[in-house]
Design an enzyme around this catalytic site. Structure first.
Site, PDB file in Angstrom:
ATOM      1  N   ASN A 101       0.801  -1.236   0.000  1.00 31.02           N
ATOM      2  CA  ASN A 101       0.000   0.000   0.000  1.00 31.02           C
ATOM      3  C   ASN A 101       0.833   1.286   0.000  1.00 31.02           C
ATOM      4  OD1 ASN A 101       0.682  -0.358   2.698  1.00 31.02           O
ATOM      5  ND2 ASN A 101      -1.307   0.269   3.486  1.00 31.02           N
ATOM      6  N   GLY A 107       3.247  -5.206   7.486  1.00 25.09           N
ATOM      7  CA  GLY A 107       2.228  -5.990   6.788  1.00 25.09           C
ATOM      8  C   GLY A 107       1.110  -6.340   7.751  1.00 25.09           C
ATOM      9  N   SER A 108       0.366  -7.372   7.420  1.00 27.80           N
ATOM     10  CA  SER A 108      -0.802  -7.721   8.224  1.00 27.80           C
ATOM     11  C   SER A 108      -0.384  -8.331   9.566  1.00 27.80           C
ATOM     12  CB  SER A 108      -1.659  -8.721   7.456  1.00 27.80           C
ATOM     13  OG  SER A 108      -0.916  -9.905   7.249  1.00 27.80           O
ATOM     14  N   GLU A 141       5.411  -3.584  12.078  1.00 26.21           N
ATOM     15  CA  GLU A 141       4.371  -2.563  11.870  1.00 26.21           C
ATOM     16  C   GLU A 141       3.187  -3.284  11.232  1.00 26.21           C
ATOM     17  OE1 GLU A 141       4.518   0.430  12.930  1.00 26.21           O
ATOM     18  OE2 GLU A 141       6.648   0.779  13.279  1.00 26.21           O
ATOM     19  N   CYS A 194      -3.224   1.247   7.099  1.00 28.11           N
ATOM     20  CA  CYS A 194      -3.196   0.696   8.463  1.00 28.11           C
ATOM     21  C   CYS A 194      -3.795   1.664   9.463  1.00 28.11           C
ATOM     22  CB  CYS A 194      -1.754   0.382   8.852  1.00 28.11           C
ATOM     23  SG  CYS A 194      -0.639   1.769   8.634  1.00 28.11           S
TER      24      CYS A 194
HETATM   25  P1  NDP Z   1       0.952  -9.002   4.009  1.00 24.45           P
HETATM   26  O1  NDP Z   1       1.128  -9.346   5.445  1.00 24.45           O
HETATM   27  O2  NDP Z   1       0.136  -9.894   3.172  1.00 24.45           O
HETATM   28  O3  NDP Z   1       2.380  -8.900   3.284  1.00 24.45           O
HETATM   29  C1  NDP Z   1       3.404  -8.033   3.747  1.00 24.45           C
HETATM   30  C2  NDP Z   1       4.740  -8.505   3.190  1.00 24.45           C
HETATM   31  O4  NDP Z   1       5.110  -9.731   3.823  1.00 24.45           O
HETATM   32  C3  NDP Z   1       4.703  -8.806   1.699  1.00 24.45           C
HETATM   33  O5  NDP Z   1       5.911  -8.413   1.105  1.00 24.45           O
HETATM   34  C4  NDP Z   1       4.542 -10.312   1.694  1.00 24.45           C
HETATM   35  O6  NDP Z   1       4.970 -10.889   0.482  1.00 24.45           O
HETATM   36  C5  NDP Z   1       5.441 -10.706   2.843  1.00 24.45           C
HETATM   37  N1  NDP Z   1       5.220 -12.026   3.428  1.00 24.45           N
HETATM   38  C6  NDP Z   1       4.162 -12.857   3.278  1.00 24.45           C
HETATM   39  N2  NDP Z   1       4.340 -13.981   4.032  1.00 24.45           N
HETATM   40  C7  NDP Z   1       5.529 -13.844   4.663  1.00 24.45           C
HETATM   41  C8  NDP Z   1       6.262 -14.651   5.590  1.00 24.45           C
HETATM   42  N3  NDP Z   1       5.809 -15.832   6.018  1.00 24.45           N
HETATM   43  N4  NDP Z   1       7.454 -14.188   6.042  1.00 24.45           N
HETATM   44  C9  NDP Z   1       7.922 -12.987   5.654  1.00 24.45           C
HETATM   45  N5  NDP Z   1       7.270 -12.183   4.773  1.00 24.45           N
HETATM   46  C10 NDP Z   1       6.083 -12.592   4.293  1.00 24.45           C
HETATM   47  O7  NDP Z   1       0.389  -7.503   3.974  1.00 24.45           O
HETATM   48  P2  NDP Z   1      -0.168  -6.663   2.713  1.00 24.45           P
HETATM   49  O8  NDP Z   1       0.921  -6.488   1.706  1.00 24.45           O
HETATM   50  O9  NDP Z   1      -1.482  -7.193   2.267  1.00 24.45           O
HETATM   51  O10 NDP Z   1      -0.391  -5.236   3.404  1.00 24.45           O
HETATM   52  C11 NDP Z   1      -1.565  -4.878   4.070  1.00 24.45           C
HETATM   53  C12 NDP Z   1      -1.420  -5.020   5.576  1.00 24.45           C
HETATM   54  O11 NDP Z   1      -0.299  -4.262   6.034  1.00 24.45           O
HETATM   55  C13 NDP Z   1      -2.619  -4.467   6.331  1.00 24.45           C
HETATM   56  O12 NDP Z   1      -2.942  -5.325   7.398  1.00 24.45           O
HETATM   57  C14 NDP Z   1      -2.118  -3.128   6.863  1.00 24.45           C
HETATM   58  O13 NDP Z   1      -2.795  -2.675   8.017  1.00 24.45           O
HETATM   59  C15 NDP Z   1      -0.673  -3.436   7.134  1.00 24.45           C
HETATM   60  N6  NDP Z   1       0.135  -2.227   7.126  1.00 24.45           N
HETATM   61  C16 NDP Z   1       0.656  -1.796   8.315  1.00 24.45           C
HETATM   62  C17 NDP Z   1       1.348  -0.601   8.359  1.00 24.45           C
HETATM   63  C18 NDP Z   1       1.937  -0.102   9.633  1.00 24.45           C
HETATM   64  O14 NDP Z   1       2.838   0.741   9.563  1.00 24.45           O
HETATM   65  N7  NDP Z   1       1.484  -0.545  10.801  1.00 24.45           N
HETATM   66  C19 NDP Z   1       1.525   0.228   7.157  1.00 24.45           C
HETATM   67  C20 NDP Z   1       0.964  -0.360   5.945  1.00 24.45           C
HETATM   68  C21 NDP Z   1       0.297  -1.536   5.956  1.00 24.45           C
HETATM   69  P3  NDP Z   1       3.984 -11.011  -0.784  1.00 24.45           P
HETATM   70  O15 NDP Z   1       3.012  -9.887  -0.769  1.00 24.45           O
HETATM   71  O16 NDP Z   1       4.905 -10.915  -1.909  1.00 24.45           O
HETATM   72  O17 NDP Z   1       3.318 -12.335  -0.585  1.00 24.45           O
END
Ligand code: NDP
Length: 478
Positions: A156, A231-232, A251, A285
């Site tokens: 995002n 990420g999530s 985060e 987020c």
């Molecule tokens: P994801 O958790 O799906 O993915 C985040 C990253 O982690 C991607 O690069 C993904 O790869 C990678 N990933 C997936 N599985 C693993 C693993 N087992 N080990 C290590 N890395 C892994 O999140 P999204 O990309 O869908 O982003 C949205 C989420 O992020 C929302 O929940 C949002 O709230 C949160 N977010 C939090 C922020 C904060 O600062 N607190 C800011 C922005 C977003 P790939 O996508 O290539 O599978």
């Protein structure tokens, strides 16, 4: 139009074709192919970490002035290429072009400027000795670059969020391996070109592509010293387990409440809710995931919100006039629809919107939301304003805290007492008074409480995750 960039990984200063699958990127708006990258194989990920570990040996010893000069050059190159990278972000993710420009110019490019200032002023400490009655000891506390940093980022804010550990990591003397989101890998390669052109030495920054397993390999790699993951919450929990004893910043997701008290300026609160719920089609987020309104001002607030929501221009994210673009992934769109259906089944009413055409979801207002609904408990991540009502401030605070998340909250009131009380009681990493949940300050500590994460980032606050604190004691006795 396709984004022109290399399809490869960037390892040890070379662009190398990935040995893994081809990952195609499609525009969430048009469905057209934007471009593709090749995933890195496990042995290529190992090579990237090895290149980072090798370059760290010399990079950690370079003068701070040399690192700062490269950061300053990178700022200029990043600004020169900001429009090109912003266009790529919009094509890959569906963010509006205005949102992508903001990401590149206000956030990403400025990391270079802030990092180059912060490292020049990052001072250690000299402590008095309290162990013995002499004046012989000198205790010096320094923060040394930690080593290889794994930066794992979401789609995002695909460049800005990764840019925090990358730019600050390089500025303090670490080397970095970056695993961008599979949904936005092309803008990542463009950003890597900026870093390369600025003159960061070969191996100090590396990019590997692929899905979750590539991120997972980095997190568990024994030569990675620190993990900065955004990420999530579900993925973050796994990363936390896998990272073991490594230094880390997590985060994660949010479920931010915006509280509107009886004495609030409802027009201002409605403006804030528009930004909180519909900026980036709600895929933030820090989005306002729940709007808690005092029952005495519910009607005027709702009227103001409906009027503003109807005025939003929704559509092609590359159109300069568009306020809200499509949702990035079909999974998140489907979850948004499920949350709305669950809310309606449990008694809520859709006041405006509710539907979607392809990936374009209507900005939606749903009234009569209660705590047992999924939309109130889980992160929706869609363009929805769920309205809940309350009678007392304490009731509002209880609802606001009744979630596993704790990233950002906001409260609207003219009462200093109520604002202060709310700020102290809300279990969130950030509380804004009379401001949208989607307000960030690039110099303030950013991060979540509870399941929204661990550690803080932005500006100098990320330095703790990128350095090892070391105590050095001198005994000066003859
Ligand atoms: P994801 O958790 O799906 O993915 C985040 C990253 O982690 C991607 O690069 C993904 O790869 C990678 N990933 C997936 N599985 C693993 C693993 N087992 N080990 C290590 N890395 C892994 O999140 P999204 O990309 O869908 O982003 C949205 C989420 O992020 C929302 O929940 C949002 O709230 C949160 N977010 C939090 C922020 C904060 O600062 N607190 C800011 C922005 C977003 P790939 O996508 O290539 O599978």
């Amino acid at each position: 139009m396709a984004v022109t960039t290399t399809r490869d990984a960037f390892i040890g200063g070379e662009w190398i074709a990935g040995d893994g699958e081809t990952i195609e990127v499609r525009s969430p708006w048009s469905g057209e192919t934007v471009g593709s990258v090749t995933a890195s194989s496990p042995s290529q990920v190992d090579s990237a970490v090895a290149a980072a570990a090798e370059s760290f040996k010399t990079w950690r010893k370079t003068s701070v002035l040399e690192r700062v000069e490269i950061c300053r050059r990178a700022f200029t190159i990043c600004m020169d290429r900001a429009e090109e990278i912003a266009q790529s972000i919009t094509r890959e993710t569906g963010k509006t072009i205005r949102e992508s420009r903001e990401e590149m110019i206000e956030f990403t490019a400025d990391h270079f400027r802030r990092a180059s200032e912060d490292v020049l002023r990052h001072a250690g400490k000299v402590l008095p000795s309290t162990q013995e009655r002499s004046n012989d000891k000198r205790i010096v506390v320094v923060q040394e670059p930690i080593g290889v940093v794994a930066a794992i980022s979401p789609w995002n804010f695909p460049v800005d969020i990764a840019g925090i550990p990358i730019v600050y990591g390089l500025a303090v003397g670490c080397s970095v391996v970056w695993k961008p989101s599979e949904h936005a890998p092309l803008c990542a390669n463009l950003f890597a070109e900026v870093l390369d052109d600025a003159g960061f030495p070969a191996g100090t920054v590396n990019v590997v592509h692929g899905r979750g397993e590539v991120g997972s390999q980095l997190v568990t790699h024994r030569d990675v010293a620190s993990v900065v993951f955004t990420g999530s919450t579900a993925t973050g929990e796994r990363v936390a387990r896998d990272a073991g004893l490594k230094n880390r910043v997590l985060e994660l997701g949010g479920n931010g409440p915006q509280i509107v008290l009886a004495d609030a300026d409802v027009e201002k609160a409605a403006d804030a809710a528009i930004t909180g719920c519909f900026y980036l089609a709600g895929q933030c987020c820090t989005a306002a995931e729940r709007i808690l309104v005092h029952e005495s001002v519910k009607d005027p607030f709702l009227a103001a919100l409906v009027e503003r929501t109807k005025a939003l221009r929704v559509g092609d994210p590359l159109d300069e006039a568009t306020d809200m673009g499509p949702m990035c992934t079909s999974e998140v769109l489907q979850r948004t629809q499920e949350h709305l259906a669950d809310a309606v089944a449990k008694g809520a009413t859709i006041v405006l919107g509710g539907g979607h055409e392809g990936q374009l979801h209507e900005p939606t207002i749903v009234d009569g939301v209660t705590q047992e609904m999924r939309i109130a408990q889980e992160e929706t991540f869609g363009p929805v304003a769920p309205i809940m009502t309350f009678r007392t401030l304490d009731e509002a605070l209880e609802i606001a805290n009744a979630t596993e998340y704790g990233l950002t909250a906001s409260v609207f009131t003219r009462s200093l007492h109520d604002a202060w009380h709310a700020a102290e009681e809300l279990r969130h990493g950030t509380v804004h008074v009379n401001e949208t949940t989607n307000y960030w300050d690039q110099l303030a500590p950013f991060g979540g409480a509870k399941s929204s994460g661990a550690g803080r980032e932005l500006a100098g606050w990320i330095i703790d995750a990128l350095t090892e604190t070391k105590q050095i004691t001198f005994d000066l006795a003859p």
